[in-house]
Design a protein around this motif. Structure first.
Motif, PDB file in Angstrom:
ATOM      1  N   PRO A   2      -2.076  -6.776  10.839  1.00  0.00           N
ATOM      2  CA  PRO A   2      -2.725  -8.067  11.133  1.00  0.00           C
ATOM      3  C   PRO A   2      -4.138  -7.870  11.675  1.00  0.00           C
ATOM      4  O   PRO A   2      -4.469  -6.812  12.218  1.00  0.00           O
ATOM      5  CB  PRO A   2      -1.793  -8.670  12.195  1.00  0.00           C
ATOM      6  N   PHE A   4      -7.394  -8.158  14.066  1.00  0.00           N
ATOM      7  CA  PHE A   4      -7.628  -8.149  15.497  1.00  0.00           C
ATOM      8  C   PHE A   4      -9.133  -8.200  15.731  1.00  0.00           C
ATOM      9  O   PHE A   4      -9.928  -7.750  14.910  1.00  0.00           O
ATOM     10  CB  PHE A   4      -7.016  -6.901  16.150  1.00  0.00           C
ATOM     11  N   LYS A 390       0.001  -5.577  19.418  1.00  0.00           N
ATOM     12  CA  LYS A 390       0.439  -6.915  18.975  1.00  0.00           C
ATOM     13  C   LYS A 390      -0.264  -8.017  19.781  1.00  0.00           C
ATOM     14  O   LYS A 390      -0.586  -9.083  19.250  1.00  0.00           O
ATOM     15  CB  LYS A 390       1.957  -7.038  19.119  1.00  0.00           C
ATOM     16  N   GLU A 393      -3.552  -9.206  18.313  1.00  0.00           N
ATOM     17  CA  GLU A 393      -3.579  -9.803  16.982  1.00  0.00           C
ATOM     18  C   GLU A 393      -4.150 -11.217  17.026  1.00  0.00           C
ATOM     19  O   GLU A 393      -3.901 -11.992  17.950  1.00  0.00           O
ATOM     20  CB  GLU A 393      -2.183  -9.831  16.378  1.00  0.00           C
TER      21      GLU A 393
END
Length: 396
Positions: A2, A4, A390, A393
C-alpha cells in the motif's frame, strides 16, 4: 505494498517533528562502538532540520521493561548522534511526564530519553501515545527495525499525528517491494541457519513467492533426513523431519524448485582448521559433522543465481564464522555481488548472521539492499503485517 507518505509529502517548516529512529547501538564504557544505525538515520534527521523543523528524536535502548535503568540511558548515544549529524543535539534530562514542557524551537534537535523507560511504551498504551503526540505536529518513522513492534512510539502515535516514512524506512520498503511483491522473475531465495523450527513460517511463505529456494546451513540436514539421507553427527532436528517433508510437498505444489545440498564439507569436530573432506550426501560418515555445503552444491547455487533476476537472502550456507567452513557462503555471496554490479541481479539480504556473512565476504556494499532490521526483516519475509508500517499506510 500500500501507498505511504514520505518526507516529500510533508511541510516541515516551523513544525515540531517527532522522529522515531533505532539507536539501539552497541555501547562500551560510554562510547558507541558501532554507529551503523546512526549513519542510516542521519540523512532523515538532517533533512528534517534543513527544512526548518524543530526535531524531537524518539528511540529505545535495550530492554528496561518499563523502568528507569541508568545503564540503559540513551545519554551516551547523544554525543555519537551529534557527531554523525553534524548538528548540536540536546539530550532531554526531564522525565516523560515533564516532556510536554520542553522548549524546542525550529533548528533545535533534542534526543529524548529511552522510550522503554515508560511502562506504557511496550504496552502501546493510549495515554503514553497521546503524551508523545502532544510533543509534536508531525510524526516520522525511520525505524523499520522496530516496525514489527506495536509500541506507542512505533505504532500508537502514528494514528494521532500526520505520519510519514523517513528516508531509511522509505528505502527499506521500496527494496522489499522490489524483492518479493513486484519482483523481476525468476526469483531465488537463499535460506540458511541452524534450525528449521525458527524459520517454518518463512519457508512456508517463500515457497509460494519464489521460483527457486536454496536451503543451506544446518537446517538443510533436517531436509536431507526427510529425503532419506543419513547425516552422521550433524546438527539436525529429527522431530521435524515430517515438517520438512510437508514443506517439500508444498514447494512441489507451488512449482518452486528446492535446491538442497548434494555434497557437504564434513569434519569430525567443529573447530577452526579442523581436517575436513567433501562427501556426497549419500555417503556421510557416521561420526562426521556437516559444516558447509560442498563444492558441487556451491556450483549448483551459483548456477541458480545465474538463472535469477532477483535474489532474497537470509542465513549463511555453512558455519561461516570458522574457516574453512565459510567457503560456500563466501563464493555464493561474491557471485551474487558480481551479478548485481553487472546490473543482472536485484539482491536483497537481511538478518544479523546474513549481514555478518556478507561483510565477511567483503560484498555487503555491492548488494542492492542489505537490511539491518533483523526481526522486522524476518517477519516481512514470513508474510506477516508489520504494525509500524501498516500505521503509515495512506487510507484509500
Amino acid at each position: 505494498m500500500p501507498a505511504f507518505r514520505t518526507l516529500d509529502d510533508a511541510d516541515l517548516d516551523g513544525r515540531r517533528v517527532l522522529c522515531r529512529v533505532d539507536l539501539n547501538v552497541p555501547v562500551s564504557d560510554g562510547v558507541v562502538t558501532d554507529a551503523t544505525r546512526i549513519e542510516r538515520v542521519a540523512p532523515t534527521l538532517r533533512e528534517i532540520l534543513n527544512k526548518g523543523a524543530a526535531l524531537i528524536v524518539l528511540a529505545h535502548f535495550d530492554r528496561p521493561k518499563g523502568k528507569v535503568v541508568p545503564a540503559m540511558s540513551l545519554r551516551p548515544v547523544a554525543a555519537a548522534l551529534e557527531q554523525h549529524l553534524g548538528h548540536k543535539v540536546r539530550f532531554a534530562e526531564t522525565d516523560w511526564q515533564q516532556a510536554p514542557k520542553l522548549d524546542v524551537k525550529p533548528g533545535d534537535c533534542v534526543l529524548m530519553e529511552n522510550t522503554r523507560f515508560h511502562p506504557g511504551e511496550e504496552k502501546n498504551d493510549g495515554g503514553f501515545s497521546k503524551l508523545l503526540a502532544s510533543l509534536g505536529d508531525i510524526y516520522v518513522n525511520d525505524a523499520f527495525s522496530a516496525a514489527h513492534r506495536a509500541h506507542s512510539s512505533t505504532e500508537g502515535v502514528a494514528h494521532l499525528l500526520p505520519s510519514y516514512a523517513g528516508r531509511a524506512m522509505e528505502a527499506e520498503l521500496k527494496a522489499l517491494q522490489q524483492a518479493l511483491e513486484t519482483p523481476k522473475r525468476p526469483v531465488i531465495a537463499i535460506v540458511g541457519g541452524a534450525k528449521v523450527s525458527t524459520k517454518l513460517d518463512l519457508l512456508g511463505n517463500l515457497v509460494k513467492k519464489v521460483d527457486a529456494l536454496v536451503i543451506g546451513g544446518a537446517m538443510a540436514n533436517t531436509f536431507l533426513l526427510a529425503q532419506g539421507h543419513a547425516v552422521g553427527k550433524s546438527l539436525a532436528e529429527r522431530d521435524l523431519v515430517d515438517t520438512a517433508r510437508r514443506i517439500l510437498h508444498q514447494a512441489e505444489d507451488a512449482k518452486c524448485a528446492v535446491i538442497l545440498p548434494i555434497d557437504g564439507i564434513v569434519a569430525k569436530e567443529f573447530k577452526a582448521g579442523a581436517a575436513s573432506h567433501d562427501y556426497g550426501v549419500d555417503a556421510i560418515p557416521t561420526d562426521g559433522i556437516i559444516l558447509d555445503v560442498g563444492p558441487l552444491s556451491a556450483d549448483r547455487i551459483r548456477a541458480a543465481i545465474d538463472d535469477a533476476h532477483t535474489l532474497v537472502w537470509n542465513g549463511p550456507l555453512g558455519a561461516f564464522e570458522t574457516a574453512p567452513f565459510d567457503a560456500a557462503t563466501v563464493a555464493a555471496a561474491q557471485h551474487a555481488a558480481a551479478r548485481t554490479r553487472a546490473g543482472k541481479l536485484v539482491s536483497v539480504a537481511g538478518g544479523g548472521d546474513t549481514v555478518a556473512a556478507l561483510n565477511h565476504a567483503g560484498v555487503a556494499h555491492d548488494f542492492t539492499y542489505v537490511s539491518t532490521a533483523g526481526g522486522a526483516f524476518l517477519e516481512w519475509l514470513e508474510g506477516k503485517p508489520l504494525p509500524g508500517v501498516k500505521a503509515l499506510e495512506v487510507a484509500k
